[in-house]
Design a protein around this motif. Sequence first.
Motif, PDB file in Angstrom:
ATOM      1  N   ASN A 179       0.866  -1.171   0.000  1.00 49.46           N
ATOM      2  CA  ASN A 179       0.000   0.000   0.000  1.00 49.46           C
ATOM      3  C   ASN A 179       0.907   1.227   0.000  1.00 49.46           C
ATOM      4  OD1 ASN A 179      -1.745   2.147   0.719  1.00 49.46           O
ATOM      5  ND2 ASN A 179      -3.071   0.781   1.904  1.00 49.46           N
ATOM      6  N   VAL A 180       0.816   2.066  -1.053  1.00 52.42           N
ATOM      7  CA  VAL A 180       1.668   3.253  -1.168  1.00 52.42           C
ATOM      8  C   VAL A 180       0.799   4.461  -1.491  1.00 52.42           C
ATOM      9  CG1 VAL A 180       3.631   1.856  -1.944  1.00 52.42           C
ATOM     10  CG2 VAL A 180       2.138   2.935  -3.639  1.00 52.42           C
ATOM     11  N   GLY A 181       1.388   5.661  -1.402  1.00 55.94           N
ATOM     12  CA  GLY A 181       0.611   6.876  -1.612  1.00 55.94           C
ATOM     13  C   GLY A 181       1.271   7.855  -2.563  1.00 55.94           C
ATOM     14  N   PHE A 182       0.437   8.750  -3.107  1.00 54.18           N
ATOM     15  CA  PHE A 182       0.903   9.856  -3.952  1.00 54.18           C
ATOM     16  C   PHE A 182       0.163  11.117  -3.528  1.00 54.18           C
ATOM     17  CE2 PHE A 182       0.089  12.749  -7.490  1.00 54.18           C
ATOM     18  CZ  PHE A 182       1.385  13.053  -7.890  1.00 54.18           C
ATOM     19  N   ILE A 183       0.915  12.219  -3.361  1.00 53.57           N
ATOM     20  CA  ILE A 183       0.332  13.522  -3.038  1.00 53.57           C
ATOM     21  C   ILE A 183       0.766  14.522  -4.097  1.00 53.57           C
ATOM     22  CG2 ILE A 183       0.198  15.407  -1.363  1.00 53.57           C
ATOM     23  CD1 ILE A 183       0.904  13.370   0.814  1.00 53.57           C
ATOM     24  N   GLY A 184      -0.209  15.095  -4.796  1.00 54.01           N
ATOM     25  CA  GLY A 184       0.065  16.140  -5.781  1.00 54.01           C
ATOM     26  C   GLY A 184      -0.256  17.507  -5.211  1.00 54.01           C
ATOM     27  N   GLY A 185       0.485  18.509  -5.641  1.00 53.60           N
ATOM     28  CA  GLY A 185       0.232  19.853  -5.139  1.00 53.60           C
ATOM     29  C   GLY A 185      -1.070  20.419  -5.662  1.00 53.60           C
ATOM     30  N   VAL A 186      -1.216  20.430  -6.986  1.00 51.96           N
ATOM     31  CA  VAL A 186      -2.420  20.952  -7.644  1.00 51.96           C
ATOM     32  C   VAL A 186      -2.826  19.955  -8.722  1.00 51.96           C
ATOM     33  CG1 VAL A 186      -3.425  22.877  -8.936  1.00 51.96           C
ATOM     34  CG2 VAL A 186      -1.661  23.322  -7.220  1.00 51.96           C
ATOM     35  N   GLN A 187      -4.103  19.651  -8.809  1.00 53.36           N
ATOM     36  CA  GLN A 187      -4.556  18.651  -9.776  1.00 53.36           C
ATOM     37  C   GLN A 187      -4.697  19.293 -11.159  1.00 53.36           C
ATOM     38  OE1 GLN A 187      -8.008  16.411  -8.637  1.00 53.36           O
ATOM     39  NE2 GLN A 187      -7.663  14.849 -10.183  1.00 53.36           N
ATOM     40  N   GLU A 188      -3.609  19.285 -11.885  1.00 54.10           N
ATOM     41  CA  GLU A 188      -3.589  19.813 -13.252  1.00 54.10           C
ATOM     42  C   GLU A 188      -2.675  18.914 -14.078  1.00 54.10           C
ATOM     43  OE1 GLU A 188      -0.809  21.633 -14.726  1.00 54.10           O
ATOM     44  OE2 GLU A 188       0.242  20.702 -13.064  1.00 54.10           O
ATOM     45  N   PRO A 189      -2.678  19.043 -15.416  1.00 58.12           N
ATOM     46  CA  PRO A 189      -2.022  18.043 -16.270  1.00 58.12           C
ATOM     47  C   PRO A 189      -0.556  17.762 -15.966  1.00 58.12           C
ATOM     48  CG  PRO A 189      -3.485  19.387 -17.595  1.00 58.12           C
ATOM     49  CD  PRO A 189      -3.478  19.999 -16.224  1.00 58.12           C
ATOM     50  N   LEU A 190       0.226  18.783 -15.641  1.00 57.96           N
ATOM     51  CA  LEU A 190       1.642  18.531 -15.368  1.00 57.96           C
ATOM     52  C   LEU A 190       1.810  17.599 -14.176  1.00 57.96           C
ATOM     53  CD1 LEU A 190       4.670  19.046 -15.840  1.00 57.96           C
ATOM     54  CD2 LEU A 190       4.476  20.962 -14.250  1.00 57.96           C
ATOM     55  N   ILE A 191       1.122  17.871 -13.083  1.00 57.65           N
ATOM     56  CA  ILE A 191       1.286  17.058 -11.885  1.00 57.65           C
ATOM     57  C   ILE A 191       0.663  15.681 -12.079  1.00 57.65           C
ATOM     58  CG2 ILE A 191       0.950  16.964  -9.384  1.00 57.65           C
ATOM     59  CD1 ILE A 191       2.863  19.150 -10.446  1.00 57.65           C
ATOM     60  N   GLN A 192      -0.343  15.596 -12.913  1.00 49.21           N
ATOM     61  CA  GLN A 192      -0.924  14.290 -13.212  1.00 49.21           C
ATOM     62  C   GLN A 192       0.058  13.399 -13.982  1.00 49.21           C
ATOM     63  OE1 GLN A 192      -4.651  15.913 -14.866  1.00 49.21           O
ATOM     64  NE2 GLN A 192      -5.727  14.685 -13.328  1.00 49.21           N
ATOM     65  N   LYS A 193       1.021  14.010 -14.674  1.00 48.08           N
ATOM     66  CA  LYS A 193       2.089  13.222 -15.297  1.00 48.08           C
ATOM     67  C   LYS A 193       2.909  12.489 -14.243  1.00 48.08           C
ATOM     68  CE  LYS A 193       4.824  14.876 -18.417  1.00 48.08           C
ATOM     69  NZ  LYS A 193       5.771  15.830 -19.051  1.00 48.08           N
ATOM     70  N   PHE A 194       3.183  13.169 -13.130  1.00 50.85           N
ATOM     71  CA  PHE A 194       3.911  12.528 -12.028  1.00 50.85           C
ATOM     72  C   PHE A 194       3.100  11.349 -11.494  1.00 50.85           C
ATOM     73  CE2 PHE A 194       5.688  16.780 -12.141  1.00 50.85           C
ATOM     74  CZ  PHE A 194       6.981  16.674 -11.679  1.00 50.85           C
ATOM     75  N   GLN A 195       1.800  11.597 -11.269  1.00 54.37           N
ATOM     76  CA  GLN A 195       0.941  10.540 -10.757  1.00 54.37           C
ATOM     77  C   GLN A 195       0.908   9.343 -11.707  1.00 54.37           C
ATOM     78  OE1 GLN A 195      -3.183  11.705 -10.226  1.00 54.37           O
ATOM     79  NE2 GLN A 195      -3.857   9.563 -10.105  1.00 54.37           N
TER      80      GLN A 195
END
Length: 359
Positions: A179-195
């Motif tokens: 079980n692991v986690g991901f935290i994005g700063g702002v939900q927009e296309p660039l950060i969704q690439k990280f996810q």
Amino acid sequence: MALRRTYGVAITAGIAALALLLGACGSKSSGGSTNPAGGTSGSTSGGTTTKSLKVGLAYDVGGRGDKSFNDLAAAGLEKAKAALNIQTKELSAVQGESDQAKADRLTLLASSGYNPIIAVGFAYATAVGKVIPKFPKIHFALIDDDSVKGPNLESLLFSENESSFLVGVAAALATKTKNVGFIGGVQEPLIQKFQAGYQAGVKAVNPAIKVQTAYISQPPDFTGFNDPAKGKVIAEGQYDNGADVVYHAAGGSGGGLFQAAKEKNKLAIGVDSDQYQTAPADEKSLILTSALKGVDTAVDNFIEQDAKYQFQAGSKRFSLKDGGVGYATSNPAIDPYKAKIEEYKAKIISGQITVPTTP
């Protein structure tokens, strides 16, 4: 509060006054003849003539000292200063400011004679689009966005999904709870690439591993990149829900993740820079690795190319293949997983694995 979307004599006069102040504060220009491309002629090394420059850099929210994205841009500027004859001026965005405030900041630098000018972060895209037509002889760089085009603009881009895939592999290999986690700063296309990259890396190792995801804020609210308190609350929630490794792509908010990791005695993964290197001593051992992003190299290269009269408009992408992104190996805790991570890295570089850019 930053400058608002107002026009007229008052704003014009204000910018002009600030421009005079910037000019007065800058160091004296070195001697040399004026070049048509801007700046003054400088040294000749290896048959390549370089010009002296006044470089302007506009940071995203957090500015110098965020121990992540902005600090990498600052490091690139420092590299260029050490190698070239340049003067610099650094200005920073303010939390919650308007696009017009960003445009005013870029206009201030341009009208004060700074050339080239680097806008740090996709949040400057609208402002850059407004400003570059007004200063056609000034070269601009925009980091993390290529939606704006112009003959005097170069976009500096990164394959963040690839580096995120590698730290996803690390997380999958290190988790004991599956079980692991991901935290994005702002939900927009660039950060969704990280996810997207992170999730793909985790699932490549073991499709059964659960990946918790959360974002601190939604556009147009960009406070998620500089809110460690909210970052900590979200991280605590993911750890309490069974995650034992959490990755953030949240800028300055990542400090909250590291605090939560320390208190819960769980693992965390940093972003952009090697955050193991800058963490407090009591947090270092818990930062398993970081997804690296060569913003420092991109900024340094952009300035050096401009100094050599080699500016090129368009887009330039930095990827795993050219070393523009990667993963950190400073923490010895990553050592047991390096061989497997390197296998996946080779598959991405060869094209055997195509990393997704959307979740």
